[in-house]
Design an enzyme around this catalytic site. Structure first.
Site, PDB file in Angstrom:
ATOM      1  N   LYS A   1     -20.584  26.395  53.015  1.00 11.79           N
ATOM      2  CA  LYS A   1     -21.819  27.125  53.308  1.00 11.79           C
ATOM      3  C   LYS A   1     -21.869  28.317  52.374  1.00 11.79           C
ATOM      4  O   LYS A   1     -20.881  29.052  52.228  1.00 11.79           O
ATOM      5  CB  LYS A   1     -21.774  27.593  54.771  1.00 11.79           C
ATOM      6  CG  LYS A   1     -22.996  28.349  55.210  1.00 11.79           C
ATOM      7  CD  LYS A   1     -23.968  27.443  55.948  1.00 11.79           C
ATOM      8  CE  LYS A   1     -25.367  27.996  56.001  1.00 11.79           C
ATOM      9  NZ  LYS A   1     -26.166  27.826  54.785  1.00 11.79           N
TER      10      LYS A   1
ATOM     11  N   GLN B   1     -16.973  33.985  49.843  1.00 10.19           N
ATOM     12  CA  GLN B   1     -17.663  33.358  50.968  1.00 10.19           C
ATOM     13  C   GLN B   1     -16.685  32.727  51.969  1.00 10.19           C
ATOM     14  O   GLN B   1     -16.957  32.700  53.168  1.00 10.19           O
ATOM     15  CB  GLN B   1     -18.607  32.285  50.399  1.00 10.19           C
ATOM     16  CG  GLN B   1     -19.693  31.840  51.349  1.00 10.19           C
ATOM     17  CD  GLN B   1     -20.902  32.759  51.366  1.00 10.19           C
ATOM     18  OE1 GLN B   1     -21.358  33.192  50.329  1.00 10.19           O
ATOM     19  NE2 GLN B   1     -21.419  33.053  52.544  1.00 10.19           N
TER      20      GLN B   1
ATOM     21  N   LYS C   1     -15.672  35.634  54.215  1.00  9.05           N
ATOM     22  CA  LYS C   1     -16.842  36.129  54.945  1.00  9.05           C
ATOM     23  C   LYS C   1     -17.200  35.170  56.073  1.00  9.05           C
ATOM     24  O   LYS C   1     -17.410  35.573  57.213  1.00  9.05           O
ATOM     25  CB  LYS C   1     -18.017  36.243  53.974  1.00  9.05           C
ATOM     26  CG  LYS C   1     -19.298  36.719  54.626  1.00  9.05           C
ATOM     27  CD  LYS C   1     -20.496  36.572  53.717  1.00  9.05           C
ATOM     28  CE  LYS C   1     -20.265  37.291  52.397  1.00  9.05           C
ATOM     29  NZ  LYS C   1     -21.515  37.435  51.628  1.00  9.05           N
TER      30      LYS C   1
ATOM     31  N   LYS D   1     -20.767  28.055  47.022  1.00 11.41           N
ATOM     32  CA  LYS D   1     -21.835  28.842  46.399  1.00 11.41           C
ATOM     33  C   LYS D   1     -22.414  28.027  45.250  1.00 11.41           C
ATOM     34  O   LYS D   1     -21.722  27.164  44.693  1.00 11.41           O
ATOM     35  CB  LYS D   1     -21.271  30.165  45.853  1.00 11.41           C
ATOM     36  CG  LYS D   1     -22.322  31.215  45.570  1.00 11.41           C
ATOM     37  CD  LYS D   1     -22.733  31.980  46.803  1.00 11.41           C
ATOM     38  CE  LYS D   1     -23.914  32.891  46.535  1.00 11.41           C
ATOM     39  NZ  LYS D   1     -24.219  33.745  47.686  1.00 11.41           N
TER      40      LYS D   1
ATOM     41  N   GLY E   1     -30.351  30.716  50.676  1.00  7.96           N
ATOM     42  CA  GLY E   1     -30.903  31.601  49.646  1.00  7.96           C
ATOM     43  C   GLY E   1     -29.876  32.594  49.126  1.00  7.96           C
ATOM     44  O   GLY E   1     -28.777  32.727  49.663  1.00  7.96           O
ATOM     45  N   ASP E   2     -30.221  33.239  48.045  1.00 10.97           N
ATOM     46  CA  ASP E   2     -29.447  34.357  47.483  1.00 10.97           C
ATOM     47  C   ASP E   2     -30.404  35.019  46.489  1.00 10.97           C
ATOM     48  O   ASP E   2     -31.622  34.788  46.558  1.00 10.97           O
ATOM     49  CB  ASP E   2     -28.157  33.856  46.804  1.00 10.97           C
ATOM     50  CG  ASP E   2     -27.225  35.015  46.410  1.00 10.97           C
ATOM     51  OD1 ASP E   2     -26.708  35.688  47.315  1.00 10.97           O
ATOM     52  OD2 ASP E   2     -27.038  35.279  45.211  1.00 10.97           O
TER      53      ASP E   2
ATOM     54  N   THR F   1     -29.570  39.612  57.078  1.00  9.96           N
ATOM     55  CA  THR F   1     -28.525  40.285  56.285  1.00  9.96           C
ATOM     56  C   THR F   1     -28.704  41.799  56.365  1.00  9.96           C
ATOM     57  O   THR F   1     -27.747  42.547  56.599  1.00  9.96           O
ATOM     58  CB  THR F   1     -28.539  39.784  54.829  1.00  9.96           C
ATOM     59  OG1 THR F   1     -28.500  38.364  54.846  1.00  9.96           O
ATOM     60  CG2 THR F   1     -27.348  40.318  54.055  1.00  9.96           C
TER      61      THR F   1
ATOM     62  N   ASN G   1     -34.589  41.011  49.485  1.00  7.01           N
ATOM     63  CA  ASN G   1     -34.481  40.647  50.893  1.00  7.01           C
ATOM     64  C   ASN G   1     -33.531  41.563  51.661  1.00  7.01           C
ATOM     65  O   ASN G   1     -33.883  42.090  52.730  1.00  7.01           O
ATOM     66  CB  ASN G   1     -34.035  39.185  51.000  1.00  7.01           C
ATOM     67  CG  ASN G   1     -33.718  38.775  52.407  1.00  7.01           C
ATOM     68  OD1 ASN G   1     -32.572  38.838  52.856  1.00  7.01           O
ATOM     69  ND2 ASN G   1     -34.728  38.394  53.155  1.00  7.01           N
TER      70      ASN G   1
ATOM     71  N   SER H   1     -27.532  31.940  59.372  1.00  5.42           N
ATOM     72  CA  SER H   1     -27.691  30.592  58.812  1.00  5.42           C
ATOM     73  C   SER H   1     -26.936  29.586  59.674  1.00  5.42           C
ATOM     74  O   SER H   1     -27.410  28.475  59.912  1.00  5.42           O
ATOM     75  CB  SER H   1     -27.137  30.537  57.392  1.00  5.42           C
ATOM     76  OG  SER H   1     -28.071  31.044  56.479  1.00  5.42           O
TER      77      SER H   1
END
Ligand code: NDP
Length: 444
Positions: free
Chosen positions: A90, A111, A114, A126, A165-166, A209, A240, A376
């Site tokens: 993810k 990630q 996290k 990623k 998204g990023d 976020t 964002n 997410s």
């Protein structure tokens, strides 16, 4: 040589010309020293650090598309599936001209920890491309997204790898990618998160976020005897994360006085007008000069400079390595009490050390910005159950998750004699669960 140093040397030698990846691995492994040294024989025998720093697999592919003039353009696409020992891969998709394999690997590596910290069953991955959505028409963005997904759809799925998204990938891009996945694979599944509400998205994912960053910051302040109410906050970025961090900071009674983009920054002594910011950035997709033009209390400055403004709390929410040693010095001189990273690795290693040495509370991105990926994962749960939870339900789960993350990393730091070192705490807490799962699953 210690096991950590051996592996650091090896990672740098094996992955040349990937400075951001080296930086992320150094930061994580250095702060894991107490737990690694306490279990050195076991981890060395398992080659655990060699395994955790090597992605499960990585894909690099051509993304051809046709622009509005009929010219064929070619970008490069990436997906790095780093570690799925605690759940499906993810992690977001970054669309920015600076994207290369090293950047995607640094983000995928971060990630892992996290996602583990959220307490939810998600592994680390990623992806992205060096495509720049800025200045492109909707048709061009669609053409790119369809071509990108034509290849990516071979590697992802609701139970294998779920991108999101990023930077540069918002609701529009996710929509085009989801459409193409469905067209090619013929299944309607929660293969992407950050989807629109009409087709499986979660309420509060857009805000998650930025809101999560403030929930964690407020908890960190509270546990250190401060109240966020009445504090002055400097934020960088105006995407964002920055927008919803600004909104939640204001709801909690703080005053946000700066935002920035890649060309300049705004100082607004009366506090950022978040509705105007949303209009400029989300609707018009324009530069911050338009914000300053519409707001008499705002000053616009070219270039960098957000961290020169006096504040109590600094929230870097733009990109990696945007808060440098000199910025850290300016923040300390100006009496800043807390820095929490909304972006991924926005603070350089030297700046982080300087802030920590000067007793500034420092929350690393892998904890502070985990609200996005946590929500997410809540979107994945809703998709699996074919249900939609209310905004309040998702927001309250998010709040609990962020408060728990803070206490987990605070406890982990204390257990290893690193009280108040939230970088070490986050890495240790994230690592413990992944290491246990990797060992339990054998040599795979
Ligand atoms: P957006 O694309 O929405 O916004 C990015 C912001 O940062 C924009 O204001 C952009 O300015 C600015 N920016 C980007 N690159 C640079 C640069 N090289 N120099 C200066 N400014 C720059 O992205 P997000 O808000 O989604 O992401 C911001 C950060 O947060 C990233 O590090 C991302 O990985 C991280 N993050 C995001 C999550 C999410 O849910 N969105 C979750 C967890 C982390 P401009 O518009 O001019 O390009």
């Amino acid at each position: 040589m210690s096991y950590v140093d051996e592996v650091l040397e090896r990672v740098i030698a094996k992955n040349p010309a990937e400075p951001e990846f080296h930086q992320a691995v150094k930061e994580v492994l250095n702060s894991l020293r107490p737990i690694i040294e306490a279990n050195e024989e076991k981890y060395r025998k398992e080659a655990l650090l060699e395994r955790i720093t090597e992605p499960d697999r990585q894909f690099k592919f051509r993304v051809p598309w046709v622009d509005d003039k009929g010219q064929v353009q070619v970008n490069t696409g990436y997906r790095v599936q780093f570690n799925n020992s605690i759940g499906p891969y993810k992690g977001g998709l970054r669309l920015h001209p600076s994207v290369n394999l090293g950047i995607i690997k640094f983000l995928g590596f971060e990630q892992i920890f996290k996602n583990s910290l959220t307490g939810l069953p998600i592994g680390g991955g990623k992806g992205g491309s060096d495509f720049d959505p800025k200045g492109k028409s909707d048709r061009e963005v669609m053409a790119f997204c369809q071509s990108f997904m034509t290849e990516l759809c071979k590697y992802i799925g609701a139970d294998t790898d779920v991108p999101a998204g990023d930077i540069g990938t918002g609701a529009r891009e996710i929509g085009y990618m989801f459409g193409q996945f469905k067209k090619i694979r013929g299944t309607y599944e929660g293969v992407l998160t950050g989807k629109g509400l009409s087709y499986g998205g979660s309420l509060a994912r857009t805000e998650a976020t930025g809101y999560g960053l403030l929930y964690l910051t407020a908890e960190m302040l509270k546990c250190n005897g401060h109240d966020i109410k009445g504090k002055t906050v400097c934020i960088s970025g105006s995407g964002n994360v920055a927008i919803y961090a600004t909104q939640k900071a204001q709801q909690l009674g703080a005053k946000v006085v700066t935002v920035s983009d890649s060309t300049g920054w705004v100082y607004d002594a009366e506090g950022i007008d978040v509705n105007l910011l949303k209009e400029v950035k989300e609707v018009k997709r324009a530069r911050l000069t338009e914000y300053a033009a519409a707001r008499p209390s705002a000053e616009y400055h070219e270039g960098r400079g957000v961290w020169s403004i006096k504040c109590d709390i600094a929230l870097p929410c733009a990109t990696q390595n945007e808060l440098l040693l000199d910025d850290a010095k300016a923040l300390v001189t100006n009496g800043c009490i807390a820095v929490a990273e909304g972006a991924n690795m926005p603070t350089t290693l030297e700046a982080t050390e300087y802030l920590q040495q000067n007793k500034v509370l420092f929350a690393p991105g892998k904890a502070a910005n985990a609200g996005g990926v946590a929500t997410s994962a809540l979107e994945m749960s809703q998709n699996s159950e074919r249900l939609s939870w209310s905004f309040e339900e998702v927001d309250s789960k998010l709040q609990n998750i962020m408060v728990n993350i803070f206490h987990n990393l605070d406890d982990a730091a204390k257990r290893y004699g690193k009280e108040g070192d939230y970088v070490a705490g986050a890495n240790i807490a994230g690592f413990e669960k992944v290491a246990e799962a990797m060992i339990a699953q054998g040599v795979v």
